[in-house]
Design a protein around this motif. Structure first.
Motif, mmCIF file in Angstrom:
data_model
loop_
_atom_site.group_PDB
_atom_site.id
_atom_site.type_symbol
_atom_site.label_atom_id
_atom_site.label_comp_id
_atom_site.label_asym_id
_atom_site.label_seq_id
_atom_site.Cartn_x
_atom_site.Cartn_y
_atom_site.Cartn_z
ATOM 1 N N GLY A 69 19.889 -5.063 -14.314
ATOM 2 C CA GLY A 69 20.118 -3.913 -13.443
ATOM 3 C C GLY A 69 19.126 -3.814 -12.309
ATOM 4 O O GLY A 69 18.192 -4.611 -12.171
ATOM 5 N N THR A 70 19.322 -2.782 -11.496
ATOM 6 C CA THR A 70 18.563 -2.639 -10.264
ATOM 7 C C THR A 70 17.062 -2.494 -10.512
ATOM 8 O O THR A 70 16.239 -3.085 -9.809
ATOM 9 N N ARG A 71 16.679 -1.708 -11.508
ATOM 10 C CA ARG A 71 15.246 -1.529 -11.746
ATOM 11 C C ARG A 71 14.577 -2.838 -12.167
ATOM 12 O O ARG A 71 13.483 -3.172 -11.686
ATOM 13 N N SER A 72 15.233 -3.589 -13.028
ATOM 14 C CA SER A 72 14.656 -4.865 -13.451
ATOM 15 C C SER A 72 14.518 -5.819 -12.272
ATOM 16 O O SER A 72 13.512 -6.536 -12.147
ATOM 17 N N VAL A 73 15.520 -5.815 -11.394
ATOM 18 C CA VAL A 73 15.458 -6.666 -10.206
ATOM 19 C C VAL A 73 14.303 -6.232 -9.311
ATOM 20 O O VAL A 73 13.552 -7.063 -8.787
ATOM 21 N N ALA A 74 14.132 -4.923 -9.131
ATOM 22 C CA ALA A 74 13.039 -4.418 -8.306
ATOM 23 C C ALA A 74 11.685 -4.817 -8.884
ATOM 24 O O ALA A 74 10.775 -5.228 -8.146
ATOM 25 N N GLU A 75 11.527 -4.704 -10.193
ATOM 26 C CA GLU A 75 10.258 -5.071 -10.818
ATOM 27 C C GLU A 75 9.992 -6.569 -10.701
ATOM 28 O O GLU A 75 8.860 -7.002 -10.471
ATOM 29 N N LEU A 76 11.044 -7.370 -10.856
ATOM 30 C CA LEU A 76 10.894 -8.819 -10.712
ATOM 31 C C LEU A 76 10.499 -9.180 -9.289
ATOM 32 O O LEU A 76 9.625 -10.027 -9.059
ATOM 33 N N LEU A 77 11.121 -8.521 -8.313
ATOM 34 C CA LEU A 77 10.795 -8.757 -6.909
ATOM 35 C C LEU A 77 9.335 -8.428 -6.610
ATOM 36 O O LEU A 77 8.623 -9.210 -5.961
ATOM 37 N N VAL A 78 8.878 -7.272 -7.076
ATOM 38 C CA VAL A 78 7.504 -6.854 -6.807
ATOM 39 C C VAL A 78 6.510 -7.787 -7.494
ATOM 40 O O VAL A 78 5.454 -8.112 -6.926
ATOM 41 N N ALA A 79 6.832 -8.240 -8.699
ATOM 42 C CA ALA A 79 5.953 -9.197 -9.382
ATOM 43 C C ALA A 79 5.840 -10.492 -8.581
ATOM 44 O O ALA A 79 4.748 -11.062 -8.436
ATOM 45 N N ALA A 80 6.973 -10.971 -8.044
ATOM 46 C CA ALA A 80 6.954 -12.184 -7.226
ATOM 47 C C ALA A 80 6.151 -11.956 -5.945
ATOM 48 O O ALA A 80 5.408 -12.840 -5.489
ATOM 49 N N ALA A 81 6.295 -10.762 -5.350
ATOM 50 C CA ALA A 81 5.556 -10.442 -4.128
ATOM 51 C C ALA A 81 4.054 -10.429 -4.383
ATOM 52 O O ALA A 81 3.266 -10.950 -3.582
ATOM 53 N N ASN A 82 3.643 -9.834 -5.504
ATOM 54 C CA ASN A 82 2.217 -9.805 -5.840
ATOM 55 C C ASN A 82 1.660 -11.215 -6.020
ATOM 56 O O ASN A 82 0.565 -11.540 -5.530
ATOM 57 N N ARG A 83 2.427 -12.058 -6.695
ATOM 58 C CA ARG A 83 1.974 -13.445 -6.878
ATOM 59 C C ARG A 83 1.908 -14.170 -5.535
ATOM 60 O O ARG A 83 0.963 -14.935 -5.272
ATOM 61 N N GLY A 84 2.907 -13.933 -4.687
ATOM 62 C CA GLY A 84 2.914 -14.584 -3.384
ATOM 63 C C GLY A 84 1.754 -14.153 -2.512
ATOM 64 O O GLY A 84 1.140 -14.971 -1.813
ATOM 65 N N MET A 85 1.412 -12.850 -2.530
ATOM 66 C CA MET A 85 0.289 -12.372 -1.728
ATOM 67 C C MET A 85 -1.024 -12.949 -2.228
ATOM 68 O O MET A 85 -1.917 -13.268 -1.430
ATOM 69 N N GLU A 86 -1.162 -13.097 -3.535
ATOM 70 C CA GLU A 86 -2.377 -13.712 -4.069
ATOM 71 C C GLU A 86 -2.507 -15.156 -3.582
ATOM 72 O O GLU A 86 -3.578 -15.594 -3.150
ATOM 73 N N ALA A 87 -1.389 -15.878 -3.626
ATOM 74 C CA ALA A 87 -1.418 -17.281 -3.209
ATOM 75 C C ALA A 87 -1.699 -17.419 -1.715
ATOM 76 O O ALA A 87 -2.344 -18.378 -1.277
ATOM 77 N N ALA A 88 -1.223 -16.446 -0.931
ATOM 78 C CA ALA A 88 -1.399 -16.503 0.519
ATOM 79 C C ALA A 88 -2.719 -15.903 0.971
ATOM 80 O O ALA A 88 -3.052 -15.966 2.159
ATOM 81 N N GLY A 89 -3.451 -15.300 0.050
ATOM 82 C CA GLY A 89 -4.740 -14.719 0.396
ATOM 83 C C GLY A 89 -4.652 -13.393 1.125
ATOM 84 O O GLY A 89 -5.595 -13.025 1.846
ATOM 85 N N CYS A 90 -3.549 -12.641 0.935
ATOM 86 C CA CYS A 90 -3.422 -11.352 1.619
ATOM 87 C C CYS A 90 -3.151 -10.214 0.634
ATOM 88 O O CYS A 90 -2.603 -9.176 1.012
#
Length: 246
Positions: A69-90
């Motif tokens: 559902g939508t909430r699970s998708v939103a949480e998965l998206l935010v988790a991916a964003a957090n990992r991506g920002m860590e990798a990009a140094g921002c």
């Protein structure tokens, strides 16, 4: 235009907690903070797409990808964003989080009831007998209207208004430097398969977009009706010619 509308249409609903993005059960988009912008100032976005099919003797049919559902998708998206920002140094001092409830829509799209997307003036005449529509978000930051053919669900048109600053930044540079046609306010481009206009509305830049895949389809009157309805709802001057403000 097609890329952005692929996320900002249909059943997409705004992410909560001030996160500049949208999600449904299959797709999601989140624009990262300004500290993650590219060197030339363009915004960076993280997207999620999920597809699943059921195979049977006569072929395949799309089905629910089962992400929860939508909430699970939103949480998965935010988790991916957090990992991506860590990798990009921002990454910031605290990770992004989904705390508040995520809004959802009823399961089924609405069959035709004049007018389309419950917008006054958006009447498609006899063609409407073969169409269905989905009213998405209707907020100060976002308004979505998706019209599809029946049967099949092919795109007839998508209309949207984006005023959330970080989401609106996705369209920076895409609306040109002059009005798209005589009588229109703001800047914009009228191409064969899309129309886009950006103008000040209630003190903020708002971007209005309509996409239709058929070159034979006359969408200009529908775009006028949509923009007039949105500007009147928000209480700002009309963008289209002939509109009436409050």
């Amino acid at each position: 235009m097609k890329w952005a509308a692929g996320y900002l249409s249909g059943r997409a609903m705004p992410l909560p907690d001030g996160l500049p993005g949208v999600a449904d059960g299959k797709h999601a988009l989140l624009v990262l903070p300004e500290r993650c912008d590219t060197g030339d100032g363009r915004p960076t976005a993280v997207t999620l797409d999920a597809k699943a099919e059921t195979t049977w003797s006569d072929g395949t049919l799309p089905t629910d990808p089962g992400l929860g559902g939508t909430r699970s998708v939103a949480e998965l998206l935010v988790a991916a964003a957090n990992r991506g920002m860590e990798a990009a140094g921002c990454a910031g001092s605290k990770p992004l989080r989904v705390v508040s409830p995520v809004l959802t829509l009823p399961k089924d799209a609405e069959s035709y009831r004049s007018p389309m997307c419950r917008i006054r003036g958006l009447d498609l005449g006899k063609a409407a007998e073969y169409l269905e529509y989905q009213v998405g978000a209707v907020t100060r930051d976002l308004q979505l209207c998706s019209v599809r053919t029946r049967p099949g669900g092919d795109q007839y048109f998508d209309a949207l208004m984006v005023a959330q600053p970080r989401l609106s930044a996705l369209f920076d540079g895409a609306t040109g430097g002059k009005a798209p046609a005589r009588g229109w306010r703001g800047t914009g481009v009228f191409a064969d398969d899309y129309k886009v206009v950006r103008a000040d509305c209630a003190g903020r830049p708002a971007t209005f977009l309509m996409l239709a895949p058929s070159l034979r389809r006359q969408t200009a009157p529908h775009f006028v009706s949509f923009t007039n309805a949105v500007t009147q709802r928000l209480g700002c001057a009309p963008v289209a010619p002939g509109g009436s403000g409050r």
